[in-house]
Write a protein that holds these residues in place. Structure first.
Motif: not given
Length: 150
Positions: A38-67
């Motif tokens: 399943w992990a290979e068919e659905d490319d879980w490693d890429s999904v995990r990396m993309d998810t982490l990248r998006v979450e990090k980017n979103m958090k940084m943008r939110i913190y900038k808006l708060i600042d």
């Protein structure tokens, strides 16, 4: 739990909680080979990396808006001090700050976080009373299925 649900749950545990394939297989009641396929068919490693990248980017943008918001409020207060006309923040500004603070503090318990917590609980129960742990499994499975349905 259907095969489709198991597959979705497995990917969620891998992506969001970084569970090992062995632990996921045990939890989902399938073989490690199935999880690996399943992990290979659905490319879980890429999904995990993309998810982490998006979450990090979103958090940084939110913190900038708060600042930025805090800098605007601080500048307004400083201007008021300099003019000798210090006044309270208006209701809208206070509400905005409250919402920003609530956004920082609030943390929705995601499906994978729920599963992780329940897994840790079951491991604890198993060390204390193996028989009770076995009796709880159908209830835990039902609860997890209900969570997934939400």
């Amino acid at each position: 739990m259907t095969q489709k649900e198991k597959r979705e749950n497995a990917m969620s545990l891998f992506v969001e909680q970084s569970f090992s394939k062995q632990k996921i297989a045990k939890f989902c009641g399938v073989s490690v080979q199935t999880i690996s396929a399943w992990a290979e068919e659905d490319d879980w490693d890429s999904v995990r990396m993309d998810t982490l990248r998006v979450e990090k980017n979103m958090k940084m943008r939110i913190y900038k808006l708060i600042d930025h918001s805090l800098q605007v409020f601080e500048q307004e207060i400083e201007n008021q001090k300099n003019e000798g006309k210090l006044k309270h923040l208006d209701k809208g500004q206070i509400d905005g700050l409250s919402k920003l603070l609530a956004g920082i503090k609030a943390k929705e318990l995601s499906f994978s976080e729920s599963v992780k917590l329940l897994t840790e609980f079951m491991e604890y129960v198993n060390t204390q009373d193996n028989h009770l742990a076995k009796e709880l499994i159908p209830f835990i499975d039902g609860f997890i299925s209900a969570l997934r349905a939400k």
